[in-house]
Design an enzyme around this catalytic site. Structure first.
Site, mmCIF file in Angstrom:
data_model
loop_
_atom_site.group_PDB
_atom_site.id
_atom_site.type_symbol
_atom_site.label_atom_id
_atom_site.label_comp_id
_atom_site.label_asym_id
_atom_site.label_seq_id
_atom_site.Cartn_x
_atom_site.Cartn_y
_atom_site.Cartn_z
ATOM 1 N N HIS A 61 -68.237 -5.984 59.749
ATOM 2 C CA HIS A 61 -68.966 -5.971 58.475
ATOM 3 C C HIS A 61 -68.049 -6.188 57.273
ATOM 4 C CE1 HIS A 61 -67.921 -1.556 58.278
ATOM 5 N NE2 HIS A 61 -67.888 -1.832 56.977
ATOM 6 N N ASP A 92 -68.884 -3.829 65.904
ATOM 7 C CA ASP A 92 -68.395 -3.888 64.523
ATOM 8 C C ASP A 92 -66.882 -4.085 64.463
ATOM 9 O OD1 ASP A 92 -68.677 -4.018 61.802
ATOM 10 O OD2 ASP A 92 -68.638 -1.853 61.483
ATOM 11 N N SER A 168 -63.170 0.747 55.439
ATOM 12 C CA SER A 168 -63.618 0.127 56.686
ATOM 13 C C SER A 168 -62.590 -0.867 57.217
ATOM 14 C CB SER A 168 -64.955 -0.588 56.479
ATOM 15 O OG SER A 168 -65.982 0.329 56.217
#
Length: 309
Positions: A61, A92, A168
């Site tokens: 993402h 992910d 992230s």
């Protein structure tokens, strides 16, 4: 009475402090901030970490909405261009490639994380605070993390390390300096609940992304759920077929208890995801089920699983 700082307690705290500072100093240079633009020219950012001489690991993402060029910046180095090698929405995870750099890679932990062990989350929160470090513990194991695409990431690590947007893709590191997970998400409505994709998943998925650019999986064309079986004295939840589709790969029936697929035992949904990979597509494999009091082997030919981004 002397204060604790004058005695053994103070010495221990000082030693722990020095160990943490030395650990951060050792691993920080192997982390990077990722930046780029979306097709609508929005500035986007995230984090990544050095896997080997040319490759970085980050989140899907983080990179999926970026257009070329993508940039990465390591501490003390000028910003350089990176190429998106591959990404996998189901876990992910994504891989970037840069020119070779003399930056030490971060090793992956081979042993699973332990509940309560200390961990460090490193990244660039909000895209404004590079080289940020937070300290916490592994506060949960084997979590299920729903994604915006409707998929679920399995066997995720829960941590109370401070993780914010921009973190992230950064590493979750144990006190041994090895990566135990990839920081991925937080629970918006809570405080101190963050999630990381475990190192075991990274070790399984990333080589395929480097080799092929994608991760291909197969499907048996059935829906399953973990349920306790009447008459089973262990009361351990088993994987039960709850629905079959017209595209079922073989004569699997509703109510079948799945015992093994392609020779590997089934204990949970993560096992199915791990087994039904590229090499099983359009290939006959044995599926062993428990049906009507008997163990039955069902020949199946899984089809390619189509996963949306």
């Amino acid at each position: 009475m002397s204060s604790i700082s004058d005695g053994l307690g103070g010495s221990l705290l000082a030693a722990v402090n020095e160990e943490i500072v030395a650990l951060v100093d050792r691993i920080l240079d192997s982390t990077a901030m990722v930046t780029g633009q979306s097709p609508s020219f929005d500035e986007l950012s995230g984090s990544a970490w050095r896997l080997d001489e040319q490759h970085l690991v980050t989140n899907d993402h983080v990179v999926k909405d970026l257009v070329e060029p993508v940039w990465v910046a390591f501490p003390g180095h000028t910003e350089i261009r990176a190429e998106i090698v591959g990404h996998d929405p189901l876990t992910d995870l994504a891989v970037l490639r840069t020119i070779p750099l003399e930056i030490p890679p971060l090793p992956l932990r081979e042993l699973p994380p332990r509940l309560g062990e200390l961990s460090l989350a490193i990244g660039s929160p909000m895209g404004e605070f590079p080289e940020s470090v937070s300290l916490g513990i592994v506060s949960g194991l084997s979590r299920r993390l729903p994604t915006t695409s409707g998929q679920v990431i399995l066997d995720v690590i829960q941590t109370d390390c401070a993780i914010n947007p921009g973190n992230s893709g950064g590493p979750l590191v144990g006190v041994d300096g090895r990566v135990i997970g990839v920081n991925t998400a937080i629970r918006d409505e809570a405080s101190g609940i963050g999630f990381a994709v475990p190192a075991a998943t990274v070790a399984e998925i990333v080589p395929e992304l480097i080799g092929y650019g994608t991760v291909e999986r197969s499907t048996l064309g059935v829906s399953v759920a973990m349920r306790k079986i009447d008459g089973d004295p262990t009361r351990i939840p088993r994987m039960v077929v709850v629905r079959t589709r017209d595209t079922a790969a073989g004569d699997i029936q509703r109510g079948d208890v799945m015992l093994s697929v392609n020779g590997s035992s089934i204990h949970g949904l993560a096992d199915i995801t791990r087994i039904l990979r590229r090499g099983t597509i359009d290939t006959e494999i044995p599926v062993v089920v428990w049906r009507d009091g008997s163990q039955i082997t069902v020949p199946c030919v899984p089809a390619k699983l189509e996963v949306s981004d």
